[in-house]
Design an enzyme around this catalytic site. Structure first.
Site, PDB file in Angstrom:
ATOM      1  CB  ALA A  83      -0.945  -0.004   1.203  1.00 34.00           C
ATOM      2  CB  THR A  84       4.134   2.190   1.464  1.00 33.02           C
ATOM      3  OG1 THR A  84       3.766   2.100   2.845  1.00 33.02           O
ATOM      4  CG2 THR A  84       5.129   3.334   1.303  1.00 33.02           C
TER       5      THR A  84
ATOM      6  CG  ASN B 226      -2.900   3.521  10.441  1.00 31.13           C
ATOM      7  OD1 ASN B 226      -3.364   4.577  10.004  1.00 31.13           O
ATOM      8  ND2 ASN B 226      -1.738   3.471  11.057  1.00 31.13           N
TER       9      ASN B 226
ATOM     10  CD  GLN C 169      -4.996  -1.238   8.899  1.00 30.87           C
ATOM     11  OE1 GLN C 169      -5.643  -2.170   9.373  1.00 30.87           O
ATOM     12  NE2 GLN C 169      -3.687  -1.148   9.065  1.00 30.87           N
TER      13      GLN C 169
ATOM     14  CB  SER D  26      -1.723  -3.802   2.053  1.00 29.62           C
ATOM     15  OG  SER D  26      -0.644  -4.511   2.620  1.00 29.62           O
TER      16      SER D  26
ATOM     17  CG  HIS E  53       1.134  -7.026   5.420  1.00 34.30           C
ATOM     18  ND1 HIS E  53       1.305  -6.646   6.730  1.00 34.30           N
ATOM     19  CD2 HIS E  53       1.326  -5.908   4.686  1.00 34.30           C
ATOM     20  CE1 HIS E  53       1.596  -5.359   6.776  1.00 34.30           C
ATOM     21  NE2 HIS E  53       1.614  -4.886   5.548  1.00 34.30           N
TER      22      HIS E  53
ATOM     23  CB  THR F  50       9.942  -9.872 -12.057  1.00 35.74           C
ATOM     24  OG1 THR F  50      10.947  -9.719 -13.061  1.00 35.74           O
ATOM     25  CG2 THR F  50       9.332 -11.270 -12.165  1.00 35.74           C
TER      26      THR F  50
ATOM     27  CB  CYS G  26       9.076   5.762  19.173  1.00 41.69           C
ATOM     28  SG  CYS G  26       8.263   4.947  20.551  1.00 41.69           S
TER      29      CYS G  26
END
Length: 451
Positions: free
Chosen positions: A121-122, A201, A229, A249, A251, A289, A375
């Site tokens: 997705a990025t 997200n 999401q 995405s 995953h 590919t 962070c």
């Protein structure tokens, strides 16, 4: 193929059924753990009794065993390059890629020719945001997005600003939803793209996609949504919702990491400038590919999601309510971040007053969850998403995101409740601020001296 079913028990802990036990730290709560299963693990200086139960489904999901079954042949025997046009190995890989493309398209109501495979997705967000604006740069110089988008969308917009484009970052309401009137007022004659995330997200809020799509269609502006999401979790119909571009995405829906897809509308046609040069694969939109096993897995995950979305939604909703009721029954001063009405139930973001989120995370070694605090290399900053909702800085620092998914069990939820409540009470017992609040002192009225 049966191979993955033979391999799966090697990755699972004994006694649990092969179709289920992907997250395992709830086994002690179920009184089924052996002494061997409780052997301690030390990772990065943190010592825990065993693998923690997994409740971070917004970060990633485990691969569904059925997805792995679909993928394995393309690692072991059907390993041809799908772009090889002269022999069987290439032909069968190409056929598998096109079948997967059709499965992804079917899940969102698209034409398979509108699906372009990427690394995730990025990359899709970069192609959509930068690609559209660069293609129409002569006429369109303005982008609209929200302050709560994923960082890759925000960074892409900032990159465009450095190239001379203008960007409007819309605020959101206290429930996380975009104000449709503000969105409509922000659209200008030179607006080239509106980008609004489908499901956030961090807080799980579901934006009104159909209404946003209608506004964009009336104004003649392409509508892009980051649906990483949302895919497989809420119904998506690109035509009914007026979506022009969409980032997906693998995953996040129990598929493999490293694969995603960009939906790009054909009629009316939306054009993008490719962000990668190469062999012109994926009709020139994304050279490189195509990874057949990953794409096949992505397609299988979409097919399973289409079949099980309703069941998964009901089950996850029940588990979310169980988790929320269990925590609220034992702990006060808990705030739910984001709308509960317009929300994907697998995401529950809670702030615990008088508790530092990072300290709570460190205490929850047996539960894999995420904090709402982001962070940075220099300091701990409160989540920009929560700050955009108007959450005060101290409460933004106390947030924990619980992610519930297809393989989460009631035992895991109950264990998460037990551990969370125990740790929150422990930290509050150590907090002078909590003692002052219990004594009726208004903490906001105190003028703190600095040293």
């Amino acid at each position: 193929m049966a191979l993955s079913r033979r391999l799966l028990p090697l990755f699972l802990r004994g006694g649990a059924p092969a179709f289920r036990a992907l997250s395992t730290a709830a086994a002690p709560a179920a009184a089924a753990a052996s002494v061997e299963e409780e052997e301690s693990i030390t990772v990065k200086g943190v010592r825990i009794s065993g693998r923690p139960l997994y409740m971070d489904m917004q970060a990633t999901t485990p691969v569904d065993p059925r997805v792995l079954d679909a993928m394995l042949p393309f690692y072991l025997s059907r390993y041809g390059n799908p772009h090889s046009r002269t022999h069987l190995y290439g032909w069968e890989s190409d056929s598998a890629v096109e079948a997967a493309r059709a499965r992804v398209a079917s899940l969102v109501g698209a034409d398979p020719r509108e699906i372009f495979f990427t690394s995730g997705a990025t990359e899709c967000n970069n192609i959509a945001v930068k690609g559209v604006m660069r293609f129409y740069r002569d006429r369109r110089r303005h982008v609209i997005t929200t302050q709560t988008e994923h960082k890759c969308v925000l960074d892409s917009c900032r990159y465009l600003q450095q190239e001379g484009f203008e960007v409007t970052y819309l605020p959101v309401r206290s429930d996380g939803l975009v104000d449709l009137a503000q969105l409509e007022d922000a659209i200008r004659p030179d607006t080239g793209l509106v980008s609004v995330m489908a499901v956030n997200n961090e807080i799980g809020v579901v934006q009104p996609l159909e209404e946003i799509g209608r506004i964009c269609k009336e104004k003649g502006v392409p509508f892009h949504t980051d649906a990483a999401q949302a895919l497989g979790k809420i119904p998506i119909d690109v035509n009914r919702m007026g979506i022009g571009l969409m980032s997906l995405s693998g995953h996040k829906i129990y598929g493999p990491k490293g694969v995603g897809a960009l939906y790009l509308r054909r009629r009316p046609r939306i054009r993008v400038e490719p962000q990668m040069s190469g062999g012109g694969q994926e009709r020139g939109i994304r050279s490189g590919t195509v990874p057949t096993p990953l794409v096949v897995g992505f397609g299988a995950a979409c097919e399973i999601a289409a079949q099980e979305m309703d069941y998964d939604h009901r089950r996850v909703s029940a588990l979310q309510q169980r988790l929320l009721d269990g925590i609220l029954a034992q702990v006060n001063e808990v705030v739910i971040n984001g709308s509960m009405e317009h929300r994907y139930p697998g995401n529950l973001n809670l702030s615990f007053a008088y508790v530092e989120g990072e300290s709570l995370l460190m205490g929850l070694k047996e539960v894999a969850v995420s904090s709402g605090s982001a962070c940075t290399s220099a300091s701990l900053e409160p989540s920009y998403v929560l700050r955009a909702l108007g959450v005060e800085e101290d409460m933004a620092h106390t947030s924990i995101r619980f992610g519930i998914g297809r393989f989460t069990t009631e035992e895991e939820v109950d264990r998460a409740i037990e551990l969370t409540v125990r740790q929150v009470k422990k930290l509050r017992d150590m907090s002078p601020l909590y003692e002052m609040a219990k004594a009726g002192i208004d903490l906001k009225s105190i003028e703190w001296s600095q040293h």
